[in-house]
Design a protein around this motif. Structure first.
Motif, short mmCIF file in Angstrom:
data_model
loop_
_atom_site.label_atom_id
_atom_site.label_comp_id
_atom_site.label_asym_id
_atom_site.label_seq_id
_atom_site.Cartn_x
_atom_site.Cartn_y
_atom_site.Cartn_z
N ASP A 1 43.25 -37.67 -36.26
CA ASP A 1 44.04 -36.55 -35.73
C ASP A 1 43.22 -35.70 -34.77
OD1 ASP A 1 46.28 -37.29 -37.15
OD2 ASP A 1 45.76 -36.08 -38.89
N GLY A 2 41.96 -35.47 -35.11
CA GLY A 2 41.11 -34.68 -34.22
C GLY A 2 40.89 -35.38 -32.89
N ALA A 3 40.69 -36.70 -32.91
CA ALA A 3 40.50 -37.44 -31.66
C ALA A 3 41.77 -37.39 -30.81
CB ALA A 3 40.12 -38.89 -31.97
N TYR A 4 42.94 -37.53 -31.44
CA TYR A 4 44.19 -37.45 -30.67
C TYR A 4 44.35 -36.06 -30.05
CZ TYR A 4 49.08 -37.26 -29.41
OH TYR A 4 50.25 -37.09 -28.72
N LEU A 5 44.13 -35.01 -30.83
CA LEU A 5 44.28 -33.65 -30.31
C LEU A 5 43.29 -33.37 -29.19
CD1 LEU A 5 44.82 -31.78 -33.70
CD2 LEU A 5 46.54 -32.18 -31.92
N LEU A 6 42.08 -33.88 -29.31
CA LEU A 6 41.09 -33.68 -28.26
C LEU A 6 41.53 -34.37 -26.97
CD1 LEU A 6 38.34 -32.61 -27.40
CD2 LEU A 6 37.32 -34.72 -28.27
N SER A 7 42.04 -35.59 -27.08
CA SER A 7 42.51 -36.30 -25.88
C SER A 7 43.68 -35.58 -25.24
CB SER A 7 42.90 -37.74 -26.23
OG SER A 7 44.05 -37.77 -27.06
N LYS A 8 44.60 -35.08 -26.06
CA LYS A 8 45.75 -34.34 -25.51
C LYS A 8 45.31 -33.03 -24.89
CE LYS A 8 49.99 -33.72 -24.52
NZ LYS A 8 50.63 -34.57 -23.49
N ALA A 9 44.33 -32.36 -25.48
CA ALA A 9 43.81 -31.12 -24.90
C ALA A 9 43.17 -31.38 -23.54
CB ALA A 9 42.80 -30.48 -25.85
N VAL A 10 42.45 -32.48 -23.41
CA VAL A 10 41.84 -32.82 -22.12
C VAL A 10 42.91 -33.08 -21.07
CG1 VAL A 10 40.45 -34.56 -20.93
CG2 VAL A 10 39.71 -33.68 -23.15
N LEU A 11 43.95 -33.84 -21.44
CA LEU A 11 45.03 -34.11 -20.49
C LEU A 11 45.74 -32.83 -20.07
CD1 LEU A 11 46.56 -37.33 -22.13
CD2 LEU A 11 45.25 -37.20 -20.01
N SER A 12 46.02 -31.95 -21.03
CA SER A 12 46.70 -30.69 -20.71
C SER A 12 45.83 -29.80 -19.85
CB SER A 12 47.09 -29.97 -22.00
OG SER A 12 47.96 -30.76 -22.79
N LEU A 13 44.54 -29.77 -20.13
CA LEU A 13 43.63 -28.93 -19.36
C LEU A 13 43.53 -29.42 -17.92
CD1 LEU A 13 41.68 -26.52 -19.62
CD2 LEU A 13 39.87 -28.16 -20.15
N LEU A 14 43.44 -30.74 -17.73
CA LEU A 14 43.37 -31.28 -16.38
C LEU A 14 44.65 -31.03 -15.61
CD1 LEU A 14 41.57 -34.71 -17.02
CD2 LEU A 14 40.61 -32.66 -15.96
N HIS A 15 45.79 -31.16 -16.29
CA HIS A 15 47.06 -30.94 -15.60
C HIS A 15 47.29 -29.47 -15.30
CE1 HIS A 15 51.51 -30.51 -15.26
NE2 HIS A 15 51.31 -31.55 -14.46
N ALA A 16 46.92 -28.60 -16.24
CA ALA A 16 47.10 -27.17 -16.00
C ALA A 16 46.22 -26.69 -14.86
CB ALA A 16 46.79 -26.38 -17.27
N GLY A 17 45.02 -27.26 -14.74
CA GLY A 17 44.12 -26.87 -13.65
C GLY A 17 44.39 -27.59 -12.35
N GLY A 18 45.25 -28.60 -12.38
CA GLY A 18 45.54 -29.35 -11.17
C GLY A 18 44.31 -30.03 -10.59
N VAL A 19 43.48 -30.59 -11.45
CA VAL A 19 42.22 -31.20 -11.00
C VAL A 19 42.54 -32.55 -10.35
CG1 VAL A 19 39.95 -32.01 -11.70
CG2 VAL A 19 41.01 -30.08 -12.89
N PRO A 20 42.23 -32.71 -9.05
CA PRO A 20 42.50 -33.99 -8.37
C PRO A 20 41.25 -34.86 -8.32
CG PRO A 20 42.04 -32.30 -6.74
CD PRO A 20 41.80 -31.67 -8.12
N GLY A 21 41.40 -36.01 -7.70
CA GLY A 21 40.25 -36.86 -7.42
C GLY A 21 40.08 -37.99 -8.40
N PRO A 22 39.34 -39.03 -8.02
CA PRO A 22 39.08 -40.19 -8.89
C PRO A 22 38.40 -39.83 -10.21
CG PRO A 22 38.51 -40.71 -6.62
CD PRO A 22 38.80 -39.24 -6.66
N PRO A 23 37.40 -38.90 -10.23
CA PRO A 23 36.80 -38.58 -11.54
C PRO A 23 37.81 -38.06 -12.55
CG PRO A 23 35.42 -37.77 -9.76
CD PRO A 23 36.70 -38.20 -9.13
N ALA A 24 38.73 -37.20 -12.09
CA ALA A 24 39.75 -36.68 -13.00
C ALA A 24 40.69 -37.79 -13.46
CB ALA A 24 40.54 -35.55 -12.32
N ASP A 25 41.03 -38.71 -12.55
CA ASP A 25 41.89 -39.83 -12.94
C ASP A 25 41.19 -40.71 -13.97
OD1 ASP A 25 43.82 -38.93 -11.19
OD2 ASP A 25 43.15 -40.21 -9.54
N TYR A 26 39.89 -40.90 -13.80
CA TYR A 26 39.14 -41.70 -14.77
C TYR A 26 39.13 -41.01 -16.14
CZ TYR A 26 35.19 -43.99 -17.05
OH TYR A 26 34.40 -44.65 -17.94
N VAL A 27 38.92 -39.69 -16.15
CA VAL A 27 38.93 -38.95 -17.41
C VAL A 27 40.31 -39.04 -18.06
CG1 VAL A 27 38.69 -36.67 -18.45
CG2 VAL A 27 37.07 -37.42 -16.71
#
Length: 341
Positions: A88-114
């Protein structure tokens, strides 16, 4: 079928869906790839709601990992809940990373890789969490219904071996799914990705769900018979039933989406963020279930969380004296006596 209008891959949120003549795009819906005819963008506030839920869930599951891993005596059932907290912690961490990247609008290949790594890690954690529930419910059912056989025949390291095999299964399922539906790119629109999706969904909803429900039904029937004989029911039984019930209620939307699409080719009736929200609630609710089950109303308002969690996973065959605080170093989760069955 027409392609997907994913606002995660297109900066223009008002982009119309492509026509049927265009190559279909694939996106991950609850980590199951589904071709969508249309996708309504999630409200911007949903990213912050996801972040709040993920942070709260990470805090709760982190406490469970700390107490079950270092402060509470290791027992067969605590091993399952320890791995559940890790998944559960790993799932929540992955979802938090996705939400953080989308909320910040982070572009570029590194963000896509993450994003890609976070999605694969989230899929692996989700499959592991779902597969652990049938294991803990089946073992608890065997422990309660057949206590004498269970105490004599159970291998000593069964919990650890089962958890290791289930994590291995999750990694293999994630690797196969990611290969056919992610790494092959647009060629994943072919039958290989669809067959992989169908197999993964069947594994989650048609195999794991019945395997976790049937032992729970047997456990409920046995607990009801014991209640008629006025025998005390264990808190651990309530914890297992509550955890399975929370999963079934929170994951019903994802199951309906998957079934309607693959059985009748009907587009998913629920927006993606609704199913993701339910899965986040399921992943973050387990520590709250342990706390509510282990809370003793007769004790003082603020009890050590270690004692509360340990009481929640105690078998309960031995009644505690009223107002007594259990010794955190000596409580053990054992099966009921043989004559209790």
């Amino acid at each position: 079928m027409a392609g997907n209008c994913s606002w995660e891959t297109h900066p223009d949120r008002n982009k119309m869906c492509p026509g049927v003549s265009e190559a279909p795009e694939l996106y991950s819906r609850g980590f199951l790839t589904i071709e969508q005819m249309a996708l309504l963008p999630a409200p911007a506030v949903m990213d912050y709601i996801f972040l709040l839920l993920c942070l709260c869930g990470l805090l709760g599951n982190g406490l469970v990992l700390w107490f079950f891993g270092f402060s509470i005596k290791r027992t067969p059932f605590s091993i399952y809940f320890l791995h559940l907290a890790g998944a559960d912690g790993a799932y929540l961490l992955s979802k938090a990373v996705l939400s953080l990247l989308h909320a910040g609008g982070v572009p570029g290949p590194p963000a896509d890789y993450v994003r890609g790594v976070a999605r694969m890690a989230g899929l692996c954690a989700f499959v592991a969490g779902v597969s652990l529930l049938p294991a803990v419910s089946a073992e608890r059912c065997a422990c309660v219904v057949f206590p004498a056989w269970y105490r004599r025949r159970r291998p000593r390291r069964l919990s650890a071996v089962v958890c290791a095999l289930l994590w291995l299964l999750s990694v293999l399922a994630t690797a196969v799914h990611s290969y056919f539906c992610v790494f092959l790119g647009r060629r994943a629109a072919g039958p290989a990705c669809r067959h992989t999706d169908i197999a993964l969904g069947a594994l989650l909803f048609l195999l794991f769900c019945p395997l976790m429900v049937l032992p729970c039904l047997a456990l409920v029937l046995h607990v009801e018979c014991r209640a008629r004989r006025r025998q005390r029911s264990a808190k651990l039984n309530h914890v297992v039933l509550a955890v399975v019930a929370v999963f079934l209620v929170s994951s019903i939307y994802l199951g309906i989406d998957w079934f309607l699409f693959w059985a009748f080719r009907i587009p998913a009736p629920f927006p993606e963020y609704v199913t993701d929200l339910c899965i986040c609630i399921n992943s973050g609710a387990k520590p709250l279930v342990y706390f509510l089950a282990g809370r003793d109303k007769s004790q003082r308002l603020w009890e050590p969380l270690r004692v509360v969690f340990q009481r929640a996973l105690r078998d309960g065959a031995e009644a505690e004296p009223a107002g007594a605080t259990p010794n955190a170093g000596t409580l053990e989760m054992q099966c009921p006596p043989g004559n209790a069955s």
